[in-house]
Design an enzyme around this catalytic site. Sequence first.
Site, short mmCIF file in Angstrom:
data_model
loop_
_atom_site.label_atom_id
_atom_site.label_comp_id
_atom_site.label_asym_id
_atom_site.label_seq_id
_atom_site.Cartn_x
_atom_site.Cartn_y
_atom_site.Cartn_z
N GLY A 146 0.67 -1.20 0.04
CA GLY A 146 0.02 0.10 -0.01
C GLY A 146 0.91 1.31 -0.09
N CYS A 179 5.55 0.36 7.45
CA CYS A 179 5.04 1.26 6.56
C CYS A 179 6.39 1.82 5.61
CB CYS A 179 4.80 2.62 7.37
SG CYS A 179 4.47 3.96 6.51
N LEU A 180 6.26 1.79 4.38
CA LEU A 180 7.43 2.27 3.65
C LEU A 180 8.28 3.46 4.04
CD1 LEU A 180 6.04 1.21 -0.01
CD2 LEU A 180 7.85 0.25 1.04
N HIS A 183 -4.82 1.91 7.46
CA HIS A 183 -3.52 2.43 7.55
C HIS A 183 -3.15 3.75 6.55
CE1 HIS A 183 1.22 1.98 7.78
NE2 HIS A 183 1.08 2.51 6.78
N GLN A 217 3.06 10.17 0.70
CA GLN A 217 4.40 9.23 0.88
C GLN A 217 5.44 9.62 -0.43
OE1 GLN A 217 2.45 5.41 2.10
NE2 GLN A 217 4.35 5.28 3.17
N HIS A 268 -2.61 8.33 6.47
CA HIS A 268 -1.73 9.11 5.88
C HIS A 268 -2.28 10.37 5.36
CE1 HIS A 268 2.28 6.77 6.06
NE2 HIS A 268 1.47 5.75 5.35
C1 QAP Z 1 0.56 -0.33 4.88
O1 QAP Z 1 2.95 -1.50 4.02
C2 QAP Z 1 0.10 -1.54 5.65
O2 QAP Z 1 9.54 -1.54 6.77
C3 QAP Z 1 1.59 -0.55 3.57
O3 QAP Z 1 11.42 -2.45 5.21
C4 QAP Z 1 0.84 -2.18 6.39
O4 QAP Z 1 3.47 -1.80 2.24
C5 QAP Z 1 -1.09 -2.19 5.26
C6 QAP Z 1 7.43 -2.15 3.89
C7 QAP Z 1 0.55 -3.35 7.31
C8 QAP Z 1 -1.52 -3.35 6.10
C9 QAP Z 1 -0.97 -3.64 7.06
C10 QAP Z 1 7.86 -1.90 5.02
C11 QAP Z 1 8.53 -2.63 3.00
C12 QAP Z 1 5.99 -2.24 3.22
C13 QAP Z 1 9.19 -1.94 5.47
C14 QAP Z 1 3.55 -1.51 3.32
C15 QAP Z 1 10.12 -2.39 4.42
C16 QAP Z 1 9.90 -2.56 3.19
C17 QAP Z 1 5.11 -1.66 3.77
CO CO Z 2 2.27 3.79 5.54
#
Ligand code: QAP
Ligand code: CO
Length: 171
Positions: free
Chosen positions: A45, A95-96, A137, A50, A141
Amino acid sequence: MKLPIITYPDKQLKSVSKEVTNFDTELHTFLDDMFETMMGNNGIGLAAIQVARPIRALILCIPDEEGEQKKENLLEILNPLIKTPQGVTTYQEGCLSVPGFYEDIERFESLTLHYQDRHGKECTLEANELLAIAIQHEMDHLEGKLFIEKLTYNRRKKFEKEYKKALKEKK
Ligand code: QAP
Ligand code: CO
């Protein structure tokens, strides 16, 4: 084009995003760029803020049972509004914009979402499980909120310490 992702503690992440009003080719190119950026960073996501654009746009691509992210499962969500949230669930979120950190966060278990697609068409979606969590989530943002703001005082302190240490080691 892959865009740079803004990471915590960049203050831009605190912006409250504005309604999308122009559903034009420029928006479509931007949404395509968001997809490339999300996939290129192993995300499921991404919200527009972001990648430094404060508009009420988010994309989601939830993996299927095989763990594959298919473009046909891509959701482009503009100007979303949550209706009838129900139940409570916990998921270890990341979270990215907060790379390398994951914590259990409470969210509504299911919800109905009203939103517009890239053409401005009004859509409705019933969401549960990971999709419902991801929607909440990403919608945070749009209000300038990060999942780390939902941590208890002690967990937040632990996060700040670990994150600062990780940032230093990256330099
Ligand atoms: C949001 O999160 C989300 O730390 C999207 O090193 C999170 O795509 C939705 C990511 C949880 C539902 C449940 C995070 C990639 C990606 C990192 C993401 C990383 C590499 C997070
Ligand atoms: Co996020």
